[in-house]
Design a protein around this motif. Sequence first.
Motif, PDB file in Angstrom:
ATOM      1  N   ARG A   1       0.823  -1.212   0.000  1.00 14.55           N
ATOM      2  CA  ARG A   1       0.000   0.000   0.000  1.00 14.55           C
ATOM      3  C   ARG A   1       0.856   1.261   0.000  1.00 14.55           C
TER       4      ARG A   1
ATOM      5  N   THR B   1       1.595   3.302  -2.218  1.00 19.57           N
ATOM      6  CA  THR B   1       1.065   4.452  -2.964  1.00 19.57           C
ATOM      7  C   THR B   1       0.117   5.299  -2.120  1.00 19.57           C
ATOM      8  N   GLU B   2      -0.343   4.754  -0.991  1.00 20.34           N
ATOM      9  CA  GLU B   2      -1.265   5.483  -0.115  1.00 20.34           C
ATOM     10  C   GLU B   2      -0.572   6.197   1.035  1.00 20.34           C
TER      11      GLU B   2
ATOM     12  N   ARG C   1      -1.008   9.928   1.678  1.00 19.89           N
ATOM     13  CA  ARG C   1      -2.325  10.295   2.199  1.00 19.89           C
ATOM     14  C   ARG C   1      -2.330  10.399   3.732  1.00 19.89           C
TER      15      ARG C   1
ATOM     16  N   ASP D   1      -4.787  13.231   5.638  1.00 22.37           N
ATOM     17  CA  ASP D   1      -6.112  12.712   5.978  1.00 22.37           C
ATOM     18  C   ASP D   1      -6.071  12.020   7.335  1.00 22.37           C
TER      19      ASP D   1
ATOM     20  N   PHE E   1      -8.097   8.761   7.687  1.00 24.16           N
ATOM     21  CA  PHE E   1      -7.412   7.646   7.019  1.00 24.16           C
ATOM     22  C   PHE E   1      -6.250   7.152   7.870  1.00 24.16           C
ATOM     23  N   ARG E   2      -5.468   8.098   8.420  1.00 22.55           N
ATOM     24  CA  ARG E   2      -4.328   7.740   9.266  1.00 22.55           C
ATOM     25  C   ARG E   2      -4.787   6.923  10.474  1.00 22.55           C
TER      26      ARG E   2
END
Length: 71
Positions: free
Chosen positions: A38, A40-41, A44, A48, A51-52
Motif C-alpha cells: 500500500r 502508494t497510499e 495520504r 487525511d 485515514f491515518r
Amino acid sequence: MTFGELLDEERIEGRSEGRMEGQNMLLALIGAMTADGRDTEISRLAMDRAFREEMFARYHITDHIREVQNV
C-alpha cells in the motif's frame, strides 16, 4: 532547582517522549503499509487524519507500540 523548574523539565521530557512515540508509530505504519503493498497510499497519511487513524487501527500499530515499550 525549584519545584516549578522541575515541573518544566518533566513537561519538556514528556513532550519529547510523546514525539518519539508518535514518530515510532508512524514509521511502523509506513513499514506495515509498504510490506502490504500500500505504499502508494502513504502520502495520504499526512493529509487525511481519518485515514491515518483507520490505518493505525487496521495494522494494530497503537497496541504494538505500547506493548514494545512496556517490555
